[in-house]
Enzyme design. Structure first.
Site, PDB file in Angstrom:
ATOM      1  N   ASN A   9       0.906  -1.307  -0.067  1.00 12.94           N
ATOM      2  CA  ASN A   9      -0.016  -0.100  -0.101  1.00 12.94           C
ATOM      3  C   ASN A   9       0.784   1.384   0.000  1.00 12.94           C
ATOM      4  O   ASN A   9       1.410   1.505   1.070  1.00 12.94           O
ATOM      5  CB  ASN A   9      -0.995   0.121   1.321  1.00 12.94           C
ATOM      6  CG  ASN A   9      -1.691   1.226   1.332  1.00 12.94           C
ATOM      7  OD1 ASN A   9      -1.560   2.189   0.747  1.00 12.94           O
ATOM      8  ND2 ASN A   9      -2.851   1.071   2.315  1.00 12.94           N
ATOM      9  N   GLU A  40       1.452 -14.742   4.740  1.00 14.95           N
ATOM     10  CA  GLU A  40       0.543 -15.048   5.217  1.00 14.95           C
ATOM     11  C   GLU A  40       0.314 -14.649   6.776  1.00 14.95           C
ATOM     12  O   GLU A  40       1.085 -14.865   7.570  1.00 14.95           O
ATOM     13  CB  GLU A  40       0.664 -16.713   5.371  1.00 14.95           C
ATOM     14  CG  GLU A  40      -0.433 -17.244   4.299  1.00 14.95           C
ATOM     15  CD  GLU A  40      -0.600 -18.791   4.428  1.00 14.95           C
ATOM     16  OE1 GLU A  40      -1.830 -19.134   5.137  1.00 14.95           O
ATOM     17  OE2 GLU A  40       0.105 -19.567   4.194  1.00 14.95           O
ATOM     18  N   ASP A  69       0.163  -3.979  11.503  1.00 17.85           N
ATOM     19  CA  ASP A  69      -1.103  -4.451  11.278  1.00 17.85           C
ATOM     20  C   ASP A  69      -2.143  -3.664  12.302  1.00 17.85           C
ATOM     21  O   ASP A  69      -1.950  -3.420  13.196  1.00 17.85           O
ATOM     22  CB  ASP A  69      -1.278  -6.149  11.555  1.00 17.85           C
ATOM     23  CG  ASP A  69      -2.403  -6.759  11.331  1.00 17.85           C
ATOM     24  OD1 ASP A  69      -2.779  -6.377  10.005  1.00 17.85           O
ATOM     25  OD2 ASP A  69      -2.767  -7.835  11.818  1.00 17.85           O
ATOM     26  N   SER A  70      -3.268  -3.544  11.511  1.00 17.43           N
ATOM     27  CA  SER A  70      -4.425  -2.752  12.268  1.00 17.43           C
ATOM     28  C   SER A  70      -6.003  -3.395  12.043  1.00 17.43           C
ATOM     29  O   SER A  70      -6.121  -4.276  11.172  1.00 17.43           O
ATOM     30  CB  SER A  70      -4.587  -1.336  11.581  1.00 17.43           C
ATOM     31  OG  SER A  70      -3.538  -0.893  11.231  1.00 17.43           O
ATOM     32  N   GLY A 151     -12.094   2.082   4.543  1.00 18.64           N
ATOM     33  CA  GLY A 151     -12.461   1.073   5.713  1.00 18.64           C
ATOM     34  C   GLY A 151     -13.759   1.171   6.421  1.00 18.64           C
ATOM     35  O   GLY A 151     -14.766   1.625   5.827  1.00 18.64           O
ATOM     36  N   TYR A 152     -13.563   1.225   7.553  1.00 20.08           N
ATOM     37  CA  TYR A 152     -14.943   1.537   8.641  1.00 20.08           C
ATOM     38  C   TYR A 152     -14.926   3.010   9.014  1.00 20.08           C
ATOM     39  O   TYR A 152     -15.651   3.283  10.047  1.00 20.08           O
ATOM     40  CB  TYR A 152     -14.650   0.358   9.944  1.00 20.08           C
ATOM     41  CG  TYR A 152     -14.346  -0.905   9.372  1.00 20.08           C
ATOM     42  CD1 TYR A 152     -15.716  -1.697   9.200  1.00 20.08           C
ATOM     43  CD2 TYR A 152     -13.368  -1.364   9.191  1.00 20.08           C
ATOM     44  CE1 TYR A 152     -15.526  -2.775   8.735  1.00 20.08           C
ATOM     45  CE2 TYR A 152     -13.359  -2.806   8.974  1.00 20.08           C
ATOM     46  CZ  TYR A 152     -14.464  -3.665   8.821  1.00 20.08           C
ATOM     47  OH  TYR A 152     -14.592  -4.969   8.266  1.00 20.08           O
ATOM     48  N   LYS A 173      -7.644  13.357  11.487  1.00 21.63           N
ATOM     49  CA  LYS A 173      -7.678  12.135  11.879  1.00 21.63           C
ATOM     50  C   LYS A 173      -6.345  11.412  12.344  1.00 21.63           C
ATOM     51  O   LYS A 173      -6.384  10.887  13.378  1.00 21.63           O
ATOM     52  CB  LYS A 173      -8.430  11.257  10.696  1.00 21.63           C
ATOM     53  CG  LYS A 173      -8.105   9.710  10.932  1.00 21.63           C
ATOM     54  CD  LYS A 173      -8.664   8.808   9.843  1.00 21.63           C
ATOM     55  CE  LYS A 173      -8.318   7.186  10.112  1.00 21.63           C
ATOM     56  NZ  LYS A 173      -8.250   6.571   8.898  1.00 21.63           N
ATOM     57  N   ARG A 179      -3.300   4.709  14.171  1.00 26.23           N
ATOM     58  CA  ARG A 179      -2.234   4.624  13.241  1.00 26.23           C
ATOM     59  C   ARG A 179      -1.287   5.839  13.887  1.00 26.23           C
ATOM     60  O   ARG A 179      -0.103   5.705  13.715  1.00 26.23           O
ATOM     61  CB  ARG A 179      -2.447   4.573  11.870  1.00 26.23           C
ATOM     62  CG  ARG A 179      -1.271   4.172  10.974  1.00 26.23           C
ATOM     63  CD  ARG A 179      -1.588   4.020   9.514  1.00 26.23           C
ATOM     64  NE  ARG A 179      -2.554   2.801   9.507  1.00 26.23           N
ATOM     65  CZ  ARG A 179      -3.898   2.918   9.429  1.00 26.23           C
ATOM     66  NH1 ARG A 179      -4.309   3.989   9.172  1.00 26.23           N
ATOM     67  NH2 ARG A 179      -4.541   1.680   9.013  1.00 26.23           N
TER      68      ARG A 179
HETATM   69  P1  ITT Z   1      -1.512  -4.042   4.066  1.00 17.67           P
HETATM   70  O1  ITT Z   1      -1.318  -4.521   2.853  1.00 17.67           O
HETATM   71  O2  ITT Z   1      -0.596  -3.184   4.496  1.00 17.67           O
HETATM   72  O3  ITT Z   1      -1.762  -5.230   5.042  1.00 17.67           O
HETATM   73  P2  ITT Z   1      -4.299  -3.640   5.019  1.00 17.67           P
HETATM   74  O4  ITT Z   1      -5.524  -2.699   4.162  1.00 17.67           O
HETATM   75  O5  ITT Z   1      -4.623  -4.921   5.625  1.00 17.67           O
HETATM   76  O6  ITT Z   1      -2.907  -3.260   4.280  1.00 17.67           O
HETATM   77  P3  ITT Z   1      -4.283  -2.775   7.881  1.00 17.67           P
HETATM   78  O7  ITT Z   1      -3.593  -3.981   8.312  1.00 17.67           O
HETATM   79  O8  ITT Z   1      -3.562  -1.426   8.229  1.00 17.67           O
HETATM   80  O9  ITT Z   1      -4.259  -2.394   6.268  1.00 17.67           O
HETATM   81  O10 ITT Z   1      -5.784  -2.654   8.367  1.00 17.67           O
HETATM   82  C1  ITT Z   1      -6.745  -3.914   8.226  1.00 17.67           C
HETATM   83  C2  ITT Z   1      -8.035  -3.258   8.013  1.00 17.67           C
HETATM   84  O11 ITT Z   1      -8.522  -2.953   9.073  1.00 17.67           O
HETATM   85  C3  ITT Z   1      -8.323  -2.398   6.867  1.00 17.67           C
HETATM   86  O12 ITT Z   1      -8.441  -3.085   5.739  1.00 17.67           O
HETATM   87  C4  ITT Z   1      -9.639  -1.812   7.155  1.00 17.67           C
HETATM   88  O13 ITT Z   1     -10.618  -2.568   6.871  1.00 17.67           O
HETATM   89  C5  ITT Z   1      -9.394  -1.875   8.766  1.00 17.67           C
HETATM   90  N1  ITT Z   1      -8.712  -0.525   9.175  1.00 17.67           N
HETATM   91  C6  ITT Z   1      -7.615  -0.420   9.524  1.00 17.67           C
HETATM   92  N2  ITT Z   1      -7.153   1.043   9.698  1.00 17.67           N
HETATM   93  C7  ITT Z   1      -8.318   1.723   9.510  1.00 17.67           C
HETATM   94  C8  ITT Z   1      -8.758   3.047   9.440  1.00 17.67           C
HETATM   95  O14 ITT Z   1      -8.020   4.060   9.979  1.00 17.67           O
HETATM   96  N3  ITT Z   1      -9.978   3.348   9.212  1.00 17.67           N
HETATM   97  C9  ITT Z   1     -10.873   2.234   8.750  1.00 17.67           C
HETATM   98  N4  ITT Z   1     -10.638   1.387   8.654  1.00 17.67           N
HETATM   99  C10 ITT Z   1      -9.400   0.724   9.020  1.00 17.67           C
END
Ligand code: ITT
Length: 200
Positions: A9, A40, A69-70, A151-152, A173, A179
């Site tokens: 990303n 994985e 990871d989030s 996302g959310y 934000k 983050r």
């Molecule tokens: P990578 O390729 O880097 O793993 P990712 O999209 O999985 O990218 P994250 O691990 O940061 O990214 O987040 C996992 C999911 O959590 C992401 O797809 C969203 O659905 C949700 N998420 C994380 N941070 C968010 C945010 O700031 N606002 C809304 N949704 C969020």
């Protein structure tokens, strides 16, 4: 010192460079190095998954690597979708579909407390590593509001600001987000590591 960011990303690099820029570190993406490492995410926590990503990319490139990871954790759902946030509801869903599904699961629920969590892990070829965590607490709205972010964001409501994440600018934000908090903590730890390891 050069660090590789374990993500596909490109937006994550911009964010990291904006916060770490003044430490004088050089950040490159996997793409810029011409590698694509499929990791994985088999961990059971955000920390484990962030470490898996950082370690795999560090081993493949021989460079210090940063993985993160989030996800969103809803109290009434025992912390779900959590580490499954990106895949909640299965393949083929859009962000809007996932928000709609979560709202459906929360139908009639009065305790709507939730938080976002981020873990960032930095792994070095000499075996050193450190991790930083950030959280942001809020609640699940009753309907999506706002169009910013991803996302959310449209269903994550903050009482303090009386807005969802999707109603905030990127700067608003980042000042309070999981983050942003994790990155600020990460920056302090990285600055300390660099001071203690001037040779690196
Ligand atoms: P990578 O390729 O880097 O793993 P990712 O999209 O999985 O990218 P994250 O691990 O940061 O990214 O987040 C996992 C999911 O959590 C992401 O797809 C969203 O659905 C949700 N998420 C994380 N941070 C968010 C945010 O700031 N606002 C809304 N949704 C969020």
């Amino acid at each position: 010192m050069k660090f590789v960011l374990a993500t596909q990303n490109p937006k994550k690099k911009e964010e990291l460079v904006a916060i770490l820029g003044d430490l004088g570190v050089d950040i490159v993406t996997e793409e810029e190095l011409g590698v694509k490492i499929e990791v994985e995410e088999t961990g059971e926590t955000f920390g484990e998954n962030a470490a898996l990503k950082a370690k795999a990319v560090m081993e493949a490139t021989g460079l210090p690597a940063i993985g993160d990871d989030s996800g969103l954790c809803v109290d009434e759902m025992n912390g779900a979708p959590g580490i499954y946030s990106a895949r909640y509801g299965g393949p083929g869903l859009t962000d809007a579909d996932r928000c709609a599904l979560l709202l459906e699961m929360m139908h009639g629920v009065t305790d709507r407390s939730a938080h976002f969590e981020t873990y960032i892990v930095c792994a070095f070829p000499n075996g050193d590593w450190f991790a930083a965590k950030g959280e942001c607490h809020g609640s699940i709205a009753f309907a999506p509001i706002g169009t910013n972010g991803f996302g959310y964001d449209p269903i994550f409501f903050r009482t303090e600001e009386q807005k969802t994440f999707a109603q905030m600018t990127a700067e608003e934000k980042a000042a309070i987000s999981h983050r942003g908090n994790a990155l600020r903590s990460f920056k302090k730890k990285l600055a300390k590591y660099l001071t203690e390891h001037p040779e690196s």
